[in-house]
Design a protein around this motif. Structure first.
Motif, short mmCIF file in Angstrom:
data_model
loop_
_atom_site.label_atom_id
_atom_site.label_comp_id
_atom_site.label_asym_id
_atom_site.label_seq_id
_atom_site.Cartn_x
_atom_site.Cartn_y
_atom_site.Cartn_z
N THR A 128 26.98 23.88 36.96
CA THR A 128 27.71 22.61 36.98
C THR A 128 27.11 21.70 35.92
N ASN A 129 27.76 20.57 35.69
CA ASN A 129 27.21 19.63 34.73
C ASN A 129 25.82 19.20 35.16
N PRO A 130 24.86 19.22 34.25
CA PRO A 130 23.49 18.90 34.65
C PRO A 130 23.35 17.45 35.10
N SER A 131 22.42 17.24 36.02
CA SER A 131 22.10 15.88 36.47
C SER A 131 21.27 15.20 35.41
N PRO A 132 21.07 13.88 35.51
CA PRO A 132 20.22 13.20 34.53
C PRO A 132 18.84 13.81 34.42
N ASP A 149 19.52 17.98 28.45
CA ASP A 149 19.43 18.92 27.34
C ASP A 149 18.01 19.12 26.86
N THR A 150 17.18 18.08 26.96
CA THR A 150 15.79 18.21 26.53
C THR A 150 15.07 19.27 27.33
N GLN A 151 15.25 19.25 28.67
CA GLN A 151 14.60 20.24 29.51
C GLN A 151 15.13 21.64 29.21
N VAL A 152 16.43 21.74 28.90
CA VAL A 152 17.00 23.04 28.55
C VAL A 152 16.34 23.59 27.29
N LEU A 153 16.12 22.73 26.30
CA LEU A 153 15.49 23.19 25.06
C LEU A 153 14.07 23.67 25.30
N PHE A 154 13.31 22.96 26.14
CA PHE A 154 11.97 23.42 26.47
C PHE A 154 12.01 24.79 27.13
N SER A 155 12.97 24.98 28.01
CA SER A 155 13.12 26.27 28.68
C SER A 155 13.48 27.38 27.68
N LEU A 156 14.41 27.07 26.76
CA LEU A 156 14.79 28.06 25.76
C LEU A 156 13.63 28.40 24.85
N ARG A 157 12.85 27.41 24.50
CA ARG A 157 11.70 27.65 23.65
C ARG A 157 10.75 28.67 24.27
N ASP A 158 10.50 28.51 25.56
CA ASP A 158 9.58 29.40 26.24
C ASP A 158 10.17 30.79 26.45
N ASP A 182 25.05 10.38 21.67
CA ASP A 182 24.72 10.13 23.08
C ASP A 182 23.64 11.08 23.58
N ASN A 183 22.79 11.57 22.62
CA ASN A 183 21.62 12.39 22.96
C ASN A 183 21.98 13.70 23.65
N ARG A 184 23.05 14.33 23.23
CA ARG A 184 23.40 15.67 23.70
C ARG A 184 23.29 16.63 22.53
N VAL A 185 22.90 17.86 22.82
CA VAL A 185 22.81 18.88 21.77
C VAL A 185 24.22 19.38 21.47
N GLU A 190 24.33 26.57 29.19
CA GLU A 190 23.29 25.64 29.59
C GLU A 190 23.36 24.33 28.82
N LEU A 191 24.09 24.32 27.74
CA LEU A 191 24.25 23.11 26.93
C LEU A 191 25.74 22.80 26.85
N PRO A 192 26.28 22.07 27.78
CA PRO A 192 27.73 21.89 27.89
C PRO A 192 28.37 21.18 26.71
N SER A 193 27.59 20.47 25.88
CA SER A 193 28.17 19.77 24.73
C SER A 193 28.03 20.58 23.44
N LEU A 194 27.47 21.78 23.55
CA LEU A 194 27.24 22.60 22.36
C LEU A 194 28.56 23.00 21.72
N ALA A 195 28.72 22.68 20.43
CA ALA A 195 29.96 23.00 19.71
C ALA A 195 29.74 24.02 18.61
N ARG A 196 28.51 24.09 18.05
CA ARG A 196 28.23 24.99 16.94
C ARG A 196 26.94 25.76 17.22
N LEU A 197 27.00 27.09 17.12
CA LEU A 197 25.83 27.92 17.40
C LEU A 197 25.72 29.00 16.32
#
Length: 744
Positions: free
Chosen positions: A25-29, A33-42, A66-69, A89-96
């Protein structure tokens, strides 16, 4: 009904369960996205993201206001194995962009991401089409090129998909595109697709670009193009297609670029009023077209590039071609054209390249070509041109490449050629010129390649050659030069860079004909088959950057100078057929790059110096002397005489083969270095089978047609990531882009 039965639905409503396979579902505050990036990094082990604790400064991460990836550029991040579904995991992601990694498969959940519109998975290790990737509802561009995909069918995507790239894979069957009729760009090039061209291509009414080149499609070229009203680019080259160009293809009014080279298309090239109304690039090289070049070609007012190389066209060049006022490049080489060069071509003020090699065109060279002031490349070799070399060509200030090799030209090189301020390559070999080597050439400081072999020049070896500080190849063989070699020759090549097969070299291709500068080929001197006398000057040892030396078949006397061993980069030396005496100097053993040392038929005595290079050579290279030691099997002498190379009228070292000069070619220009043994030759590069000079003097029939063998393969020691990449770098569009890069 129990209380439990009543409360269970309420419990599920308040506390919903979520399995791992369900979409997030849409992530809570908190789960942002910052926490998702830390998780992806690891999880992915992205080390470059450890350089700073602030993900907003991480390389490859694009943030929205608006601070979304909204974008991730992860190309060349050393990712491998199974990649998680990042877009879930990044619902605003448009380009990968995940290109140029080692990803073998994707974890695709089947969730319908509504934002992702660009996904680049090119140059990875995918072997299967990623499952459920077609569920990405907003996907507009998908690049799966340069993987190992072998599926025969492409799943049906959402109608939003506009661009699909499956080039450079292992597709082997006639591919099924399914219902993806909304595609605008489809690239299936460089695969193993076979059979007939699918009828579905004709139903894709939105297509603007279709590339199916370098496959195995066969049969007649189908007449299915009448519905493709938006098609602007079509590349069907390098297949086995037959027949002519169907009317429905010729009448596509928006088609701007047609590449159909290396097929078996045959018959006359038929053009009617209104055909190819918007055509800018017409590549029909290496087919079986015959008849005359149609007069209607003069009505193609948007034409910029015409390539008819390697067909069977006959008759004269149509004067109407002079009406193509926007044309930049004309390549008509390797046909059976006759007549003369029409004077109407002199009106083409934008013409940059004219290649007419390997035809039977004759008459005098039209001086009016000097009106084409934008000319960069003029190649007229192996024809029947007669008369004098036009003085007016000296006014072509932008000309970099001029080949008049193997014609019937007389007289001398005009003095005006000393004004050519851009000339890199000049060949007048195998003509009937006379007089001394013109001194005005010393003013052409840009010259790198000078080929004057078998042209009737006499007099002495010019002592001004070192003034050509950019010179790297010179061939004066099969002339009547006499006297001693000047000591000034030791100052040649002082500033050039060396070419070695063991290194990956960047070449500088200068035009579609593959003229290049820099260190694309070995430095060389060829004075073979002249009448030179005296001894080899000691200054020859000062040529530290010299790699090929041919002084064979002259009247040189005295010993081989000990200083020769100081020219440490020598790889091939020919001294055969002279009157040299004494012993082979011991310093020759110090030439660690030496692969050929031909001293046959002299008066040398003594023992051949001990060295791995000399002992591994053919014994014939030392025959006709009084020598002993390896590689000879005798213990004291070698008296066998090899036949002297006779001079053949009208023949000499064949013109410097642009294809051989293109060893790595280039990246840019070259990437032609990545040309493997594919059946392709760049337009304008069809040349004789041997290079001008070294080992090729007298070889070949001046009237012979250009061979169709492939360009040279990659030099030893240069690794290839994927063999299939070599096919891409030989495409007409790639070569044409290189030419345009140069012009810019």
């Amino acid at each position: 009904m129990s209380v439990t039965d009543l409360l269970l639905p309420l419990f599920l409503l308040v506390f919903p369960t979520r399995s791992r396979s369900q979409c997030p579902t849409n992530p809570s505050p908190i789960v942002n996205d910052t926490q998702v990036l830390f998780s992806l990094r690891d999880r992915l082990g992205i080390k470059v993201w450890n350089e700073t604790a602030n993900p907003r400064a991480w390389r490859g991460v694009e943030w929205s206001s608006d601070n979304r990836v909204e974008g991730l550029a992860l190309a060349r991040f050393n990712l491998s194995g199974v990649l998680p579904a990042i877009w879930d995991e990044l619902p605003s992601l448009a380009r990968l962009d995940l290109s140029q990694n080692g990803i073998s498969s994707l974890e695709v959940t089947g969730c319908k991401n509504t934002q992702l519109n660009l996904l680049n998975l090119s140059s990875n290790s995918l072997r299967e089409f990623p499952g459920n990737i077609s569920s990405l509802q907003s996907l507009e561009s998908l690049d799966l090129s340069a993987n190992f995909l072998s599926m025969a069918g492409v799943p049906k995507f959402s109608s939003t998909l506009r661009s699909l790239n499956l080039s450079i894979n292992n597709l082997t069957a006639s591919v099924s595109i399914g219902g993806n009729l909304g595609l605008e760009v489809l690239d299936l090039s460089h695969n193993g697709l076979s059979g007939s061209i699918p009828e579905t291509f004709g139903e894709m009414t939105n297509l603007t670009r279709l590339d199916i080149s370098y496959n195995r499609f066969s049969g007649d070229l189908p007449d299915i193009w009448s519905k493709n009203l938006e098609l602007r680019y079509l590349d069907i080259s390098n297949n086995s297609l037959q027949g002519g160009l169907p009317p429905s293809l010729r009448r596509l009014r928006k088609l701007a670029d047609l590449s159909a080279g290396y097929n078996s298309l045959s018959g006359p090239l038929e053009l009617e009023d209104g055909d190819f109304a918007s055509i800018e690039t017409l590549h029909l090289w290496q087919n079986l077209f015959n008849g005359t070049i149609p007069v209607k070609v003069g009505s193609l007012r948007n034409l910029r590039l015409l390539v008819l190389t390697g067909n069977r066209f006959s008759g004269a060049i149509p004067p109407e071609l002079g009406n193509c006022s926007n044309i930049r490049q004309i390549l008509l080489d390797s046909n059976d054209l006759t007549g003369t060069i029409p004077g109407e071509l002199s009106k083409l003020s934008h013409l940059q390249q004219l290649v007419l090699n390997y035809n039977d065109i004759g008459g005098e060279l039209p001086s009016g070509l000097s009106n084409c002031t934008e000319l960069v490349h003029l190649s007229l070799k192996r024809n029947k041109f007669s008369g004098n070399i036009p003085d007016s060509f000296g006014n072509l200030s932008r000309l970099r490449y001029l080949s008049l090799y193997s014609n019937d030209l007389v007289g001398s090189i005009p003095a005006s050629y000393g004004k050519m301020s851009s000339l890199i390559y000049l060949s007048v070999s195998s003509n009937n010129l006379s007089g001394e080597v013109p001194a005005m050439l010393q003013n052409v400081s840009t010259l790198q390649f000078l080929f004057l072999s078998n042209s009737g020049f006499s007099g002495f070896v010019p002592d001004w050659l070192p003034r050509l500080t950019n010179l790297r190849e010179m061939d004066f063989s099969y002339n009547r030069l006499s006297g001693e070699m000047p000591a000034s020759i030791g100052r040649l090549f002082a500033n050039v860079q060396l070419y070695h097969k063991s290194k990956l070299l960047l070449l500088d291709i200068k035009m579609l004909g593959l003229v290049y500068s820099s260190f694309a080929c070995p430095t060389s001197i060829n004075f073979s088959s002249n009448q030179l006398t005296g001894s080899i000057p000691t200054a020859i040892g000062d040529l530290y950057n010299l790699q090929l030396l041919d002084l064979s078949h002259n009247q040189l006397t005295g010993p081989i100078p000990e200083s020769l061993g100081k020219a440490r980069n020598l790889s091939k030396v020919w001294l055969a057929g002279n009157r040299l005496n004494g012993s082979i100097p011991s310093s020759v053993a110090d030439l660690s790059f030496l692969t050929t040392f031909d001293v046959s038929n002299n008066s040398l005595v003594g023992r051949i110096p001990d060295s791995p290079q000399l002992s591994s050579m053919d014994a014939a290279l030392f025959a006709g002397n009084q020598l002993s030691g390896l590689p000879l099997t005798n213990t004291c002498s070698s008296t066998a005489t090899l036949p002297h190379r006779p001079r053949r009228d009208g023949q000499g070292g064949s013109e410097h083969d642009q294809r051989d000069v293109t060893t790595l070619v280039s990246v840019a220009i070259f990437m032609a270095a990545f040309l493997s043994n594919e059946r392709t030759v760049a337009p304008g590069t069809l040349g004789s089978g041997a290079r001008e000079g070294f080992g090729s003097a007298g070889a070949g029939d001046p009237g012979a047609k250009a061979p169709t063998s492939s360009l040279p393969s990659l030099p030893e020691g240069v690794p290839l990531l994927r063999p299939s990449f070599s096919r891409f770098f030989s495409t007409p569009s790639f070569l044409n882009s290189l030419f345009n890069l140069f012009l810019d």
